[in-house]
Scaffold this active site. Sequence first.
Site, PDB file in Angstrom:
ATOM      1  N   VAL A   1       0.836  -1.196   0.000  1.00  0.00           N
ATOM      2  CA  VAL A   1       0.000   0.000   0.000  1.00  0.00           C
ATOM      3  C   VAL A   1       0.877   1.255   0.000  1.00  0.00           C
ATOM      4  O   VAL A   1       0.598   2.231  -0.687  1.00  0.00           O
ATOM      5  CB  VAL A   1      -0.941   0.009   1.226  1.00  0.00           C
ATOM      6  CG1 VAL A   1      -1.757   1.293   1.262  1.00  0.00           C
ATOM      7  CG2 VAL A   1      -1.858  -1.182   1.181  1.00  0.00           C
ATOM      8  N   ALA A   2       1.965   1.182   0.758  1.00  0.00           N
ATOM      9  CA  ALA A   2       2.858   2.348   0.814  1.00  0.00           C
ATOM     10  C   ALA A   2       3.485   2.615  -0.538  1.00  0.00           C
ATOM     11  O   ALA A   2       3.730   3.753  -0.924  1.00  0.00           O
ATOM     12  CB  ALA A   2       3.951   2.103   1.844  1.00  0.00           C
TER      13      ALA A   2
ATOM     14  N   ILE B   1       2.510   1.635  -3.809  1.00  0.00           N
ATOM     15  CA  ILE B   1       1.804   1.835  -5.093  1.00  0.00           C
ATOM     16  C   ILE B   1       1.400   3.302  -5.265  1.00  0.00           C
ATOM     17  O   ILE B   1       0.647   3.845  -4.471  1.00  0.00           O
ATOM     18  CB  ILE B   1       0.554   0.947  -5.164  1.00  0.00           C
ATOM     19  CG1 ILE B   1       0.981  -0.510  -5.047  1.00  0.00           C
ATOM     20  CG2 ILE B   1      -0.197   1.172  -6.461  1.00  0.00           C
ATOM     21  CD1 ILE B   1      -0.166  -1.447  -4.864  1.00  0.00           C
TER      22      ILE B   1
ATOM     23  N   GLU C   1      -0.886   5.249  -6.621  1.00  0.00           N
ATOM     24  CA  GLU C   1      -2.163   5.146  -7.350  1.00  0.00           C
ATOM     25  C   GLU C   1      -2.568   6.445  -8.033  1.00  0.00           C
ATOM     26  O   GLU C   1      -3.196   6.427  -9.082  1.00  0.00           O
ATOM     27  CB  GLU C   1      -3.312   4.639  -6.470  1.00  0.00           C
ATOM     28  CG  GLU C   1      -3.404   5.143  -5.051  1.00  0.00           C
ATOM     29  CD  GLU C   1      -2.176   4.749  -4.235  1.00  0.00           C
ATOM     30  OE1 GLU C   1      -1.676   5.621  -3.538  1.00  0.00           O
ATOM     31  OE2 GLU C   1      -1.693   3.612  -4.347  1.00  0.00           O
TER      32      GLU C   1
ATOM     33  N   ASP D   1       5.190  32.251 -39.964  1.00  0.00           N
ATOM     34  CA  ASP D   1       4.813  33.127 -41.072  1.00  0.00           C
ATOM     35  C   ASP D   1       5.144  34.556 -40.676  1.00  0.00           C
ATOM     36  O   ASP D   1       5.266  34.857 -39.500  1.00  0.00           O
ATOM     37  CB  ASP D   1       3.295  33.089 -41.254  1.00  0.00           C
ATOM     38  CG  ASP D   1       2.849  31.891 -42.042  1.00  0.00           C
ATOM     39  OD1 ASP D   1       3.678  31.335 -42.755  1.00  0.00           O
ATOM     40  OD2 ASP D   1       1.668  31.540 -41.923  1.00  0.00           O
TER      41      ASP D   1
ATOM     42  N   ASN E   1      -1.986   7.991   1.292  1.00  0.00           N
ATOM     43  CA  ASN E   1      -1.898   7.883  -0.166  1.00  0.00           C
ATOM     44  C   ASN E   1      -3.132   8.389  -0.879  1.00  0.00           C
ATOM     45  O   ASN E   1      -3.044   8.987  -1.935  1.00  0.00           O
ATOM     46  CB  ASN E   1      -1.697   6.425  -0.570  1.00  0.00           C
ATOM     47  CG  ASN E   1      -0.254   6.034  -0.494  1.00  0.00           C
ATOM     48  OD1 ASN E   1       0.559   6.808  -0.003  1.00  0.00           O
ATOM     49  ND2 ASN E   1       0.076   4.853  -0.967  1.00  0.00           N
TER      50      ASN E   1
ATOM     51  N   ASP F   1      -2.494  12.958   0.155  1.00  0.00           N
ATOM     52  CA  ASP F   1      -1.492  13.122  -0.902  1.00  0.00           C
ATOM     53  C   ASP F   1      -1.997  13.769  -2.178  1.00  0.00           C
ATOM     54  O   ASP F   1      -1.267  14.483  -2.848  1.00  0.00           O
ATOM     55  CB  ASP F   1      -0.911  11.755  -1.255  1.00  0.00           C
ATOM     56  CG  ASP F   1       0.535  11.673  -0.844  1.00  0.00           C
ATOM     57  OD1 ASP F   1       0.946  12.532  -0.042  1.00  0.00           O
ATOM     58  OD2 ASP F   1       1.235  10.781  -1.328  1.00  0.00           O
TER      59      ASP F   1
HETATM   60  P1  ATP Z   1       3.138  34.862 -45.038  1.00  0.00           P
HETATM   61  O1  ATP Z   1       4.247  35.678 -44.495  1.00  0.00           O
HETATM   62  O2  ATP Z   1       2.105  34.591 -44.022  1.00  0.00           O
HETATM   63  O3  ATP Z   1       3.577  33.684 -45.842  1.00  0.00           O
HETATM   64  P2  ATP Z   1       2.539  36.474 -47.312  1.00  0.00           P
HETATM   65  O4  ATP Z   1       1.302  37.254 -47.474  1.00  0.00           O
HETATM   66  O5  ATP Z   1       3.805  37.204 -47.346  1.00  0.00           O
HETATM   67  O6  ATP Z   1       2.266  35.724 -45.979  1.00  0.00           O
HETATM   68  P3  ATP Z   1       1.514  34.918 -49.420  1.00  0.00           P
HETATM   69  O7  ATP Z   1       0.160  35.216 -48.924  1.00  0.00           O
HETATM   70  O8  ATP Z   1       1.862  33.541 -49.846  1.00  0.00           O
HETATM   71  O9  ATP Z   1       2.591  35.304 -48.353  1.00  0.00           O
HETATM   72  O10 ATP Z   1       1.826  35.926 -50.591  1.00  0.00           O
HETATM   73  C1  ATP Z   1       2.967  35.781 -51.393  1.00  0.00           C
HETATM   74  C2  ATP Z   1       3.055  36.905 -52.406  1.00  0.00           C
HETATM   75  O11 ATP Z   1       1.914  36.875 -53.228  1.00  0.00           O
HETATM   76  C3  ATP Z   1       3.079  38.283 -51.787  1.00  0.00           C
HETATM   77  O12 ATP Z   1       4.368  38.713 -51.530  1.00  0.00           O
HETATM   78  C4  ATP Z   1       2.438  39.136 -52.863  1.00  0.00           C
HETATM   79  O13 ATP Z   1       3.405  39.522 -53.821  1.00  0.00           O
HETATM   80  C5  ATP Z   1       1.485  38.190 -53.525  1.00  0.00           C
HETATM   81  N1  ATP Z   1       0.118  38.376 -52.999  1.00  0.00           N
HETATM   82  C6  ATP Z   1      -0.290  38.313 -51.729  1.00  0.00           C
HETATM   83  N2  ATP Z   1      -1.607  38.512 -51.621  1.00  0.00           N
HETATM   84  C7  ATP Z   1      -2.052  38.694 -52.870  1.00  0.00           C
HETATM   85  C8  ATP Z   1      -3.335  38.919 -53.444  1.00  0.00           C
HETATM   86  N3  ATP Z   1      -4.433  38.992 -52.698  1.00  0.00           N
HETATM   87  N4  ATP Z   1      -3.400  39.045 -54.766  1.00  0.00           N
HETATM   88  C9  ATP Z   1      -2.302  38.947 -55.536  1.00  0.00           C
HETATM   89  N5  ATP Z   1      -1.095  38.741 -55.081  1.00  0.00           N
HETATM   90  C10 ATP Z   1      -0.946  38.607 -53.752  1.00  0.00           C
END
Ligand code: ATP
Length: 869
Positions: free
Chosen positions: A279-280, A282, A284, A326, A704, A708
């Site tokens: 008992v001591a 385990i 649980e 991103d 326990n 505990d």
């Molecule tokens: P992240 O940093 O999140 O990847 P981002 O916006 O830089 O985002 P994307 O969205 O893939 O990356 O865009 C890549 C490229 O596409 C941009 O640098 C821009 O030149 C072009 N782009 C972005 N949005 C549009 C749009 N709505 N229409 C046309 N071209 C776009």
Amino acid sequence: MKNFYQMSPEETKVYFKVQDVGLTKEQVRESIEKHGENKLEEVKSVHPMVVFLSQFKDFLVWILLVAAIVSAVMGKLESTLVIIAVLILNAILGTVQHVKAEQSLKSLKALSSPSAKVMREGQIMEIPSAEVVVGDILIVDAGDFIAADGRLIESSSLQLNESALTGESVSVDKMIEPIHKEHVALGDQVNMLFSSSYVTYGRGKAVITAVGTQSEIGRIATLLKSAKEKSTPLQRNLDQFGKKLALFIIMISALVFGLSMYRGTGVMDSMMFAISLAVAAIPEALSSIVTIVLALGTRKLADQNAIIRKLHSVESLGSVSIICSDKTGTLTQNKMKVQHIYTDGELVDVAAIDKEDKLHYKLVMAGLLCSDAVTTEDKRIGDPTEIALVDLGENLHLDELVVRESIPRLSELPFDSDRKLMTTLQHIDGEAIVFTKGAIDVLLKRSKFIETKDGVRPIEEADIIAYEKINHSLSDQGLRVLAFAWRKVDESTLTLEHEDEMILFGLVAMMDPPREESAAAVEDCIKAGIKPIMITGDHKITASAIARQIGILRDGDMAYEGAEIEDLTEAELIQLVPSVSVYARVSPEHKIRIVSAWQSLGHIVAMTGDGVNDAPALKQADIGIAMGITGTEVAKDAASMVLTDDNFSTIVKAINNGRSIYDNIKNAVKFLLSGNTAGILAVLYASVVGLQAPFAPVHLLFINLLTDSLPAIAIGVEPAHGQLMKRKPRDASKPILDRAFGIEVLLEGIVIATVTMTAYYLGLNQGGHGVAMTMAFATLSLSRLVHGINCRMDEPLTFKTLFMNPFTYLALILGIVLLGSVLLLKPLQGIFEISPLSISQLTSIGILSLVPLVVVQLGKHVQKSLLHK
Ligand code: ATP
């Protein structure tokens, strides 16, 4: 009646009595009454009674039942009853904890449940997928999951992945024309959308034809039994440990039993010895503590904008050593504002844009026509890049809705982050004109002509150099540069070839400032031994400028473009990644390669993503992080964590919490195991030197199961303290119960066992075995409670951290009240085999119980000063 795929879009709308503006509230209510809600039968959660009964499956319970029988045979009927009562109480507590933890996880799941866009009463609204009804007009974009079955009524290059339904992983092109055939297989019903498939490209609108269990996926009942949440590696690790420990305990208990018998102790007494030991020993509470701490931890993360979708990721979160993030929206504010435009060799500020200038006007108009951001009553919605273009139009008193109504769009190629372009086709002055906007490097390659004030002419090397030069200088200031081009076509439907042979006519440069908190969060990361890396679709120079501003790109770091890593072999990439902190112009495939390269180097990688194409990279990463605001449903589904505020600093906070959750589990486990070790050592000692058993089974049971668990849970909710982010990431391959941990548990166990046996001897001298047992029990119980304060953190306690976790003191006080009642209240004394103690004996117990606190804290100070030498 015809099948829906045989009907035309118009017929479908008439059939469901729905207009283009969507259903009215009244119609929605009627539809729910008639066709039901869009809910699949939920997987039933386990009935609490079943949970209650399953608590008795435990190894400990069997041992205790033997103890109850032995006690009865020895004439200690009260003990038998106490053991049974405590067992039932423990099962009730276990059930409550289990149900609570499950509820908490369920409500967290609801936070990340999918949503859908529908048109109702002329308004586009985002609603939970479960609220979509038959007759609704569903609007879908790339990355959306289809919420229910529907007949397509509008489609623009729409492609779907229907693998959940058909097993076919290649995307299917969708169209709206009726199919004039009978018995068409699901995979060939190309004008229908099916629940649980998702949009890989383009956009479309559909009238919902079936929801919930009526939908195609709803009919395949077996698919609904969604998998149970698997136990996490930590839980498995501890379960395995528990099993091994149980085996070890049986062996030792048998040994102790044999030893007692050999010494001539009676069978029943020897049995009592062996049972006390078991008992001591385990632990649980072990696996339930992990579940509770994980559940409480994920709730806290959710409060801080990070929703955990997969429980096991909480554990890896603490060992993340690479964050691939991103840029747009995560590190930056995603509030774009146009700063300059460039046409025919002239860069002008936004304030100097002239409506009378043909190229200026054309650029602004193209920005309005070739984008989807719209103004609603109180705000602009859409892609921030496009919102900036609508804002630009407003500067020249051009309303995007009016412009788009007078020049309607005939066809479009939606933006995607692979092509980095968006294209629309419209009739202007009787001609079919195409506008394309997008990444300048892509458009420069696709342009054969250039438009200047003097008209259109073939593009020359000098033009390209001029455009590249201006792009370079704008990007270097951290501006996002978007290029614009146009051309005439003969057709009325666009294909990808229409993005070739374009006429380049201008640039728009916009600013997206870094989030205020990004720089500090990046610094925290670096201090914590985590490397932040920017992975963006944006231009290299823009990305580098922003990365430099927030501290991601440091001296000696490199910036690479996706194309540059394309031809590298796996081995070359692995060699390269440690020196690169910015990847620009990256496509989703590059993301997977970068993650894998880091993983081959033994790192735990967190990766953010939002698009449908990001899903594989999110799955590949150890922690896939989807954006809650801008992320697609598919990305969220693939991710293990969703950020509700899309903010990089939230990732850093979550990692901090992940570290603290892991530490808390480890500390709670250490608390339980060191206490148990103390019990084992005391019993073993008594057995070896030939004393009587120092505790009755009820004593150990009391400790326990009752006193505990409170401190263990309190340790589990210890708030994250400052030291956490000054450490290097934890090595994920190291098990939680390593050697150093074992040694600490043993040493702490020895200290507690020593004070316990000291109390035993004191009692033995003063009042015989009964008093000795009571004193040993009380000291073990109280010193373990106090030891809870030791186990809160690895570092020695300071004035600042001493009172940071009030729950530990609450647990201590409650434990003392429980112990005090047993020691002092007459009726309980009888039940728990307690001999009354004098004031001085109680004082000795109090003093002895403080010894482990003092010794362990001193030990930590010594260890710390040795480490710093
Ligand atoms: P992240 O940093 O999140 O990847 P981002 O916006 O830089 O985002 P994307 O969205 O893939 O990356 O865009 C890549 C490229 O596409 C941009 O640098 C821009 O030149 C072009 N782009 C972005 N949005 C549009 C749009 N709505 N229409 C046309 N071209 C776009």
